[in-house]
Design a protein around this motif. Structure first.
Motif, PDB file in Angstrom:
ATOM      1  N   HIS A 248       0.757  -1.275  -0.029  1.00 42.77           N
ATOM      2  CA  HIS A 248      -0.236  -0.039   0.066  1.00 42.77           C
ATOM      3  C   HIS A 248       0.834   1.217  -0.191  1.00 42.77           C
ATOM      4  CE1 HIS A 248      -2.776   3.009   1.499  1.00 42.77           C
ATOM      5  NE2 HIS A 248      -3.716   2.136   1.192  1.00 42.77           N
ATOM      6  N   ARG A 249       1.852   1.146   0.683  1.00 41.79           N
ATOM      7  CA  ARG A 249       2.860   2.470   0.952  1.00 41.79           C
ATOM      8  C   ARG A 249       3.383   2.635  -0.658  1.00 41.79           C
ATOM      9  NH1 ARG A 249       3.727   4.756   5.588  1.00 41.79           N
ATOM     10  NH2 ARG A 249       4.500   6.280   4.243  1.00 41.79           N
ATOM     11  N   LEU A 250       4.040   1.653  -0.967  1.00 41.62           N
ATOM     12  CA  LEU A 250       4.641   1.727  -2.109  1.00 41.62           C
ATOM     13  C   LEU A 250       3.742   2.208  -3.336  1.00 41.62           C
ATOM     14  CD1 LEU A 250       7.515   1.441  -3.802  1.00 41.62           C
ATOM     15  CD2 LEU A 250       6.707  -0.994  -4.199  1.00 41.62           C
ATOM     16  N   GLY A 251       2.758   1.673  -3.253  1.00 40.08           N
ATOM     17  CA  GLY A 251       1.720   2.090  -4.364  1.00 40.08           C
ATOM     18  C   GLY A 251       1.125   3.481  -4.167  1.00 40.08           C
ATOM     19  N   GLU A 252       1.178   3.900  -2.942  1.00 43.59           N
ATOM     20  CA  GLU A 252       0.913   5.454  -2.892  1.00 43.59           C
ATOM     21  C   GLU A 252       1.889   6.123  -3.625  1.00 43.59           C
ATOM     22  OE1 GLU A 252      -1.427   5.788   1.321  1.00 43.59           O
ATOM     23  OE2 GLU A 252       0.673   5.852   1.387  1.00 43.59           O
ATOM     24  N   GLN A 253       3.271   5.948  -3.339  1.00 44.77           N
ATOM     25  CA  GLN A 253       4.472   6.618  -3.877  1.00 44.77           C
ATOM     26  C   GLN A 253       4.191   6.701  -5.630  1.00 44.77           C
ATOM     27  OE1 GLN A 253       6.897   4.379  -1.746  1.00 44.77           O
ATOM     28  NE2 GLN A 253       7.904   6.295  -0.743  1.00 44.77           N
ATOM     29  N   LEU A 254       3.774   5.569  -6.199  1.00 40.51           N
ATOM     30  CA  LEU A 254       3.934   5.154  -7.439  1.00 40.51           C
ATOM     31  C   LEU A 254       2.642   5.425  -8.247  1.00 40.51           C
ATOM     32  CD1 LEU A 254       5.978   1.943  -7.647  1.00 40.51           C
ATOM     33  CD2 LEU A 254       6.787   4.242  -7.942  1.00 40.51           C
ATOM     34  N   LEU A 255       1.640   5.296  -7.762  1.00 38.66           N
ATOM     35  CA  LEU A 255       0.261   5.467  -8.369  1.00 38.66           C
ATOM     36  C   LEU A 255      -0.665   6.312  -7.490  1.00 38.66           C
ATOM     37  CD1 LEU A 255      -0.353   1.447  -8.853  1.00 38.66           C
ATOM     38  CD2 LEU A 255       0.875   3.098 -10.458  1.00 38.66           C
ATOM     39  N   GLY A 256      -0.453   6.865  -6.446  1.00 41.19           N
ATOM     40  CA  GLY A 256      -1.407   7.513  -5.735  1.00 41.19           C
ATOM     41  C   GLY A 256      -2.458   6.540  -4.756  1.00 41.19           C
ATOM     42  N   VAL A 257      -3.213   7.246  -3.972  1.00 42.40           N
ATOM     43  CA  VAL A 257      -4.073   6.615  -3.048  1.00 42.40           C
ATOM     44  C   VAL A 257      -4.784   5.465  -3.958  1.00 42.40           C
ATOM     45  CG1 VAL A 257      -5.729   6.423  -1.153  1.00 42.40           C
ATOM     46  CG2 VAL A 257      -3.518   7.914  -1.470  1.00 42.40           C
ATOM     47  N   PRO A 258      -5.792   5.682  -4.652  1.00 42.92           N
ATOM     48  CA  PRO A 258      -6.635   4.787  -5.328  1.00 42.92           C
ATOM     49  C   PRO A 258      -6.033   4.021  -6.020  1.00 42.92           C
ATOM     50  CG  PRO A 258      -7.333   7.203  -5.777  1.00 42.92           C
ATOM     51  CD  PRO A 258      -5.928   7.281  -5.254  1.00 42.92           C
ATOM     52  N   GLY A 259      -4.833   4.078  -6.685  1.00 41.16           N
ATOM     53  CA  GLY A 259      -4.020   3.195  -7.465  1.00 41.16           C
ATOM     54  C   GLY A 259      -3.164   2.330  -6.461  1.00 41.16           C
ATOM     55  N   SER A 260      -3.108   2.818  -5.232  1.00 43.28           N
ATOM     56  CA  SER A 260      -2.265   1.736  -4.380  1.00 43.28           C
ATOM     57  C   SER A 260      -3.523   0.619  -3.735  1.00 43.28           C
ATOM     58  CB  SER A 260      -1.671   2.478  -3.285  1.00 43.28           C
ATOM     59  OG  SER A 260      -2.862   3.065  -2.302  1.00 43.28           O
ATOM     60  N   ARG A 261      -4.518   0.972  -3.516  1.00 44.98           N
ATOM     61  CA  ARG A 261      -5.700  -0.002  -3.232  1.00 44.98           C
ATOM     62  C   ARG A 261      -5.752  -0.855  -4.435  1.00 44.98           C
ATOM     63  NH1 ARG A 261      -9.764   1.905   1.174  1.00 44.98           N
ATOM     64  NH2 ARG A 261      -8.460   3.234   2.411  1.00 44.98           N
TER      65      ARG A 261
END
Length: 413
Positions: free
Chosen positions: A157-170
């Motif tokens: 989730h944290r890596l996804g936030e950095q690369l894709l933003g919050v919706p993308g991280s989920r």
């Protein structure tokens, strides 16, 4: 009296309702204090745990009614599972390599070891935890794997936030747990531990905390043999942060900032030193792999071609899955960046370099290629595409999970 009784009852119910509301408010306030990534990770962890456990227990009960006999070697595994636990919701998470890890977790260190064809971080963690569980090393290994799974979800989730933003991280976390063999994250195997350390290393690399990356990389190299190679994409993250600049001053900056990355190969060298200490052979791991499974280093592209053209149908299907994973990762280059494409290709090609014996476990090894889920999270942004993709992956994983439960696990591991 009737009116008074009704009034008392209403007052009592009102008091109970008020107390229940107060409890809900306290729970809500306590939950709100938990960071959002942790809330999401725990929710996904519990949801997948409950769903797969229910499916597993019901499927095994159905197999009993059908008198479904496992393959010949499946009887051995069934006996080993019963020795671990009489409870099926526990024992179903053990298969083949799980019992070898359990053996390694029990071998005393004060006597020479003969064969250990696996890196030792996972069994040693189980060894350390076992005294808290009455010396039950198998349950300790299962607990380590599931704790790593929870941490894996958090760092994804944290890596996804950095690369894709919050919706993308989920979406990234969702597709990660929907990958065809993602149920192995809950099994007594190394998948969850390896990917947990990998995602954490990339997370801290993106945040430029290179000393933490080096420490994680040291243990990453001790978790699986392919962990040594993760130093390459991590170094590419460092280069990307400096726009891939070259020159004397730039190189000095890379050395000064990225020197903790040397801890990654140091982890594998530490394992080789352990091999030398215990068996008198720096390459005892490699020799054990050769003796036990016929593993020799080969051209991965030649192995891939052999699987597609000359292998059995199951081999061809597994190799086709490897080709599809590489195509997806390369197609997502602009979306996820070079370091993650290189990592994904390494996670496919290095196992293939082990030769045809890897065909049997290829679907398991592909689970480490998390950039596939990153790319899918970037592609499936419309609700309709997400529903179709998630539904298809869930059906595919369900079919493979049933194969696992029916003791046809050699298709996967």
């Amino acid at each position: 009296m009737g009116d008074r009784g009704r009034a008392v009852g209403a007052a009592r119910r009102g008091g109970l309702g008020a107390r229940a509301g107060a409890v809900r408010d306290r729970v809500a306030r306590a939950t709100d204090r938990v960071p959002a990534p942790w809330r999401f990770a725990v929710t996904v962890f519990l949801g997948t745990k409950i769903a797969l456990t229910l499916v597993g227990v019901l499927a095994l009960a159905a197999f009993d009614q059908l008198s479904l006999a496992p393959p010949t070697d499946g009887w051995t595994m069934r006996d080993q599972q019963r020795a671990v636990s009489p409870h099926r919701w526990v024992s179903l998470w053990f298969a083949w390599d799980s019992f070898l890890y359990d053996k390694l977790a029990q071998v005393p260190l004060d006597r020479p070891w003969q064969d250990f064809g696996f890196p030792l971080l996972y069994p040693f963690l189980g060894r350390a935890l076992a005294p808290l569980l009455g010396g039950h090393t198998a349950l300790a290994l299962l607990l380590v794997a599931n704790a790593a799974f929870l941490l894996l979800l958090y760092y994804a989730h944290r890596l996804g936030e950095q690369l894709l933003g919050v919706p993308g991280s989920r979406r990234f976390v969702g597709y990660l747990v929907l990958l065809p063999t993602a149920f192995l994250f809950q099994a007594a195997l190394t998948e969850s531990l390896f990917l947990c350390l990998t995602l954490a290393a990339f997370h801290y690399a993106e945040r430029r905390r290179w000393l933490v990356v080096g420490v994680l990389g040291f243990f990453l190299a001790l978790s699986r043999s392919v962990g040594f190679f993760v130093v390459v994409p991590l170094a590419l993250v460092l280069l990307r942060q400096h726009d891939y600049r070259l020159g004397r001053h730039a190189l000095w900056g890379y050395v000064r900032t990225g020197c903790p990355l040397l801890l990654v190969p140091a982890g594998w060298l530490a394992f080789m030193a352990f091999c030398r200490w215990q068996g008198g052979d720096w390459f005892a791991y490699q020799h054990a792999q050769q003796r036990g499974w016929g593993v020799t280093v080969q051209n991965p592209l030649g192995v891939l071609w052999h699987g597609l053209t000359k292998g059995s149908l199951p081999d061809a299907l597994r190799v086709a899955a490897a080709v599809l994973a590489m195509v997806v990762v390369v197609a997502g280059l602009r979306r996820i960046g070079l370091p993650y494409v290189v990592y994904g290709l390494i996670m496919v090609l290095v196992p293939l370099s082990m030769g045809p014996p890897v065909y049997r476990s290829l679907l398991r090894y592909l689970l480490a290629a998390f950039p596939v889920a990153l790319v899918l999270a970037g592609w499936a942004r419309s609700p309709r595409a997400e529903r179709w993709l998630a539904g298809g992956l869930a059906v595919l994983q369900g079919a493979l999970f049933v194969a696992w439960l029916a003791y046809w696990s050699h298709f996967i591991i």
